[in-house]
Design a protein around this motif. Structure first.
Motif, PDB file in Angstrom:
ATOM      1  N   VAL A   1      25.518  14.026  23.837  1.00 15.23           N
ATOM      2  CA  VAL A   1      24.265  13.595  24.468  1.00 15.23           C
ATOM      3  C   VAL A   1      24.356  13.891  25.964  1.00 15.23           C
ATOM      4  CG1 VAL A   1      22.770  11.619  24.954  1.00 15.23           C
ATOM      5  CG2 VAL A   1      23.942  11.787  22.754  1.00 15.23           C
ATOM      6  N   SER A   2      23.351  14.557  26.483  1.00 17.25           N
ATOM      7  CA  SER A   2      23.350  14.939  27.902  1.00 17.25           C
ATOM      8  C   SER A   2      23.502  13.713  28.791  1.00 17.25           C
ATOM      9  CB  SER A   2      22.041  15.644  28.244  1.00 17.25           C
ATOM     10  OG  SER A   2      21.970  15.866  29.644  1.00 17.25           O
ATOM     11  N   ARG A   3      24.222  13.887  29.878  1.00 16.46           N
ATOM     12  CA  ARG A   3      24.339  12.786  30.835  1.00 16.46           C
ATOM     13  C   ARG A   3      23.075  12.652  31.667  1.00 16.46           C
ATOM     14  NH1 ARG A   3      29.866  13.220  33.997  1.00 16.46           N
ATOM     15  NH2 ARG A   3      28.972  11.417  35.046  1.00 16.46           N
ATOM     16  N   MET A   4      22.179  13.589  31.510  1.00 14.06           N
ATOM     17  CA  MET A   4      20.920  13.516  32.255  1.00 14.06           C
ATOM     18  C   MET A   4      20.108  12.316  31.770  1.00 14.06           C
ATOM     19  SD  MET A   4      18.233  16.427  33.073  1.00 14.06           S
ATOM     20  CE  MET A   4      16.473  16.149  33.120  1.00 14.06           C
ATOM     21  N   ARG A   5      19.470  11.657  32.731  1.00 12.32           N
ATOM     22  CA  ARG A   5      18.632  10.513  32.383  1.00 12.32           C
ATOM     23  C   ARG A   5      17.395  10.965  31.625  1.00 12.32           C
ATOM     24  NH1 ARG A   5      19.331   8.739  37.997  1.00 12.32           N
ATOM     25  NH2 ARG A   5      21.525   8.258  37.704  1.00 12.32           N
ATOM     26  N   SER A  55      20.969  31.379  35.936  1.00  7.62           N
ATOM     27  CA  SER A  55      20.929  30.163  35.133  1.00  7.62           C
ATOM     28  C   SER A  55      20.520  30.471  33.705  1.00  7.62           C
ATOM     29  CB  SER A  55      19.959  29.165  35.745  1.00  7.62           C
ATOM     30  OG  SER A  55      20.260  28.986  37.102  1.00  7.62           O
ATOM     31  N   ARG A  56      20.849  29.546  32.812  1.00  7.39           N
ATOM     32  CA  ARG A  56      20.577  29.771  31.398  1.00  7.39           C
ATOM     33  C   ARG A  56      19.077  29.740  31.064  1.00  7.39           C
ATOM     34  NH1 ARG A  56      19.115  26.941  27.291  1.00  7.39           N
ATOM     35  NH2 ARG A  56      18.990  25.084  28.583  1.00  7.39           N
ATOM     36  N   ILE A  57      18.341  28.858  31.743  1.00  8.61           N
ATOM     37  CA  ILE A  57      16.923  28.697  31.446  1.00  8.61           C
ATOM     38  C   ILE A  57      16.201  30.039  31.581  1.00  8.61           C
ATOM     39  CG2 ILE A  57      14.785  27.629  32.267  1.00  8.61           C
ATOM     40  CD1 ILE A  57      16.389  25.465  31.190  1.00  8.61           C
ATOM     41  N   LEU A  84      22.549  21.967  25.647  1.00  7.62           N
ATOM     42  CA  LEU A  84      23.247  21.584  26.880  1.00  7.62           C
ATOM     43  C   LEU A  84      23.516  22.821  27.722  1.00  7.62           C
ATOM     44  CD1 LEU A  84      25.664  19.005  25.285  1.00  7.62           C
ATOM     45  CD2 LEU A  84      23.663  18.519  26.692  1.00  7.62           C
ATOM     46  N   ALA A  85      23.424  22.664  29.033  1.00  4.83           N
ATOM     47  CA  ALA A  85      23.714  23.780  29.946  1.00  4.83           C
ATOM     48  C   ALA A  85      25.079  24.343  29.578  1.00  4.83           C
ATOM     49  CB  ALA A  85      23.680  23.287  31.391  1.00  4.83           C
ATOM     50  N   LYS A  86      25.126  25.663  29.404  1.00  2.00           N
ATOM     51  CA  LYS A  86      26.308  26.302  28.820  1.00  2.00           C
ATOM     52  C   LYS A  86      27.495  26.469  29.773  1.00  2.00           C
ATOM     53  CE  LYS A  86      25.566  27.742  24.462  1.00  2.00           C
ATOM     54  NZ  LYS A  86      24.417  26.926  24.210  1.00  2.00           N
ATOM     55  N   GLN A 117      15.524  11.031  42.025  1.00  2.00           N
ATOM     56  CA  GLN A 117      16.973  11.183  42.195  1.00  2.00           C
ATOM     57  C   GLN A 117      17.578  12.274  41.321  1.00  2.00           C
ATOM     58  OE1 GLN A 117      18.361   7.166  41.662  1.00  2.00           O
ATOM     59  NE2 GLN A 117      17.614   6.542  43.662  1.00  2.00           N
ATOM     60  N   CYS A 118      16.787  13.298  41.045  1.00  2.00           N
ATOM     61  CA  CYS A 118      17.325  14.464  40.338  1.00  2.00           C
ATOM     62  C   CYS A 118      18.470  15.038  41.167  1.00  2.00           C
ATOM     63  CB  CYS A 118      16.262  15.546  40.174  1.00  2.00           C
ATOM     64  SG  CYS A 118      14.683  14.963  39.551  1.00  2.00           S
ATOM     65  N   SER A 119      18.346  14.885  42.490  1.00  7.00           N
ATOM     66  CA  SER A 119      19.333  15.493  43.383  1.00  7.00           C
ATOM     67  C   SER A 119      20.686  14.785  43.327  1.00  7.00           C
ATOM     68  CB  SER A 119      18.805  15.509  44.814  1.00  7.00           C
ATOM     69  OG  SER A 119      18.347  14.236  45.165  1.00  7.00           O
ATOM     70  N   SER A 120      20.752  13.617  42.702  1.00 11.22           N
ATOM     71  CA  SER A 120      22.067  12.980  42.604  1.00 11.22           C
ATOM     72  C   SER A 120      22.933  13.685  41.563  1.00 11.22           C
ATOM     73  CB  SER A 120      21.940  11.483  42.301  1.00 11.22           C
ATOM     74  OG  SER A 120      21.398  11.301  41.032  1.00 11.22           O
ATOM     75  N   CYS A 121      22.346  14.537  40.726  1.00 12.44           N
ATOM     76  CA  CYS A 121      23.126  15.303  39.750  1.00 12.44           C
ATOM     77  C   CYS A 121      22.923  16.814  39.904  1.00 12.44           C
ATOM     78  CB  CYS A 121      22.755  14.925  38.328  1.00 12.44           C
ATOM     79  SG  CYS A 121      23.159  13.232  37.882  1.00 12.44           S
ATOM     80  N   HIS A 122      21.874  17.227  40.609  1.00 13.01           N
ATOM     81  CA  HIS A 122      21.543  18.656  40.653  1.00 13.01           C
ATOM     82  C   HIS A 122      21.511  19.225  42.061  1.00 13.01           C
ATOM     83  CE1 HIS A 122      20.601  19.094  36.449  1.00 13.01           C
ATOM     84  NE2 HIS A 122      19.831  18.021  36.484  1.00 13.01           N
ATOM     85  N   THR A 123      22.023  20.444  42.180  1.00  9.86           N
ATOM     86  CA  THR A 123      21.791  21.201  43.396  1.00  9.86           C
ATOM     87  C   THR A 123      20.626  22.146  43.106  1.00  9.86           C
ATOM     88  OG1 THR A 123      23.332  22.924  42.701  1.00  9.86           O
ATOM     89  CG2 THR A 123      24.232  21.171  44.066  1.00  9.86           C
ATOM     90  N   ASN A 183      13.647  16.548  26.929  1.00  5.77           N
ATOM     91  CA  ASN A 183      14.687  16.260  25.931  1.00  5.77           C
ATOM     92  C   ASN A 183      15.990  16.948  26.343  1.00  5.77           C
ATOM     93  OD1 ASN A 183      16.151  15.687  23.670  1.00  5.77           O
ATOM     94  ND2 ASN A 183      15.011  17.048  22.306  1.00  5.77           N
ATOM     95  N   PRO A 184      16.671  16.375  27.354  1.00  2.00           N
ATOM     96  CA  PRO A 184      17.823  17.058  27.953  1.00  2.00           C
ATOM     97  C   PRO A 184      18.897  17.485  26.957  1.00  2.00           C
ATOM     98  CG  PRO A 184      17.266  15.102  29.209  1.00  2.00           C
ATOM     99  CD  PRO A 184      16.412  15.081  27.980  1.00  2.00           C
ATOM    100  N   SER A 185      19.061  16.778  25.859  1.00  4.68           N
ATOM    101  CA  SER A 185      20.163  17.097  24.949  1.00  4.68           C
ATOM    102  C   SER A 185      19.846  18.225  23.979  1.00  4.68           C
ATOM    103  CB  SER A 185      20.556  15.857  24.146  1.00  4.68           C
ATOM    104  OG  SER A 185      20.901  14.821  25.022  1.00  4.68           O
TER     105      SER A 185
END
Ligand code: HEC
Length: 150
Positions: free
Chosen positions: A105-109, A72-74, A91-93, A45-51, A86-88
């Motif tokens: 803290v990142s909202r990413m699971r 993208s930043r990456i 954080l995506a800028k 369910q990465c797609s529930s937060c990411h396009t 370690n999503p936090s």
């Protein structure tokens, strides 16, 4: 000139090369299968937060944080893996902090206790294919893959 500038330059250099004991030098994941990764992207369910290119978002997505592309930043493979493990850490800028995080803290699971290493490898191969990243040399892995479970 500010006397901290050379110190900062050294730190940046170190971080860039990753040569310290905790640096990233020598780190690679083996080559994964992007097709399996694509299925996992939906399964986790990465797609529930990411396009991301090639995967449709569910009807009422939680968030729309874009992955992939040239803007993208990456920038490196190491960053990509770290942002999943370690999503936090950074954080995506380009998003408002309150949108992507709660108290820093990142909202990413966090998937570290539910995702196998093989799944991570395939997932990264898929996500990586939509970024323009610095090249990396994967380690040879096939030889070991079939030894598991004997
Ligand atoms: C509950 C929402 C949510 C889910 C589910 C989620 N993420 Fe994220 N993800 C985020 C948010 C918010 C950010 C931006 C903040 C950050 O950098 O951690 C992010 C950032 C990222 C980044 C870094 C993007 C950048 O430009 O810095 C990657 C890569 C990523 N996620 C991959 C994944 C993968 C792969 C999965 C599925 C295994 C996943 N995410 C699941 C919310 C989520």
């Amino acid at each position: 000139m500010n006397k901290f500038v050379p110190v900062m330059a050294c730190l940046l250099l170190l971080a860039g090369c990753g040569t310290g004991p905790k640096g990233s030098m020598g780190f690679t994941l083996p080559d994964g299968d992007p097709n399996t990764g694509k299925l996992l992207f939906t399964a986790f369910q990465c797609s529930s937060c990411h396009t991301i290119k090639g995967v449709a978002q569910p009807e009422a997505p939680e968030l729309k944080v874009a992955l992939g592309g040239e803007t993208s930043r990456i920038q490196t493979y190491g960053e990509l893996v770290t942002s999943i493990v370690n999503p936090s850490h950074k954080l995506a800028k380009k998003y408002a902090e309150e949108l992507v995080s709660v108290n820093g803290v990142s909202r990413m699971r966090n998937y570290n206790d539910v995702m196998t290493v093989s799944q991570l490898i395939d997932l990264v191969a898929f996500v990586q294919s939509s970024y323009k990243l610095e090249a990396y040399k994967p380690t040879d892995y096939e030889h070991y893959r079939f030894d598991i479970g004997h």
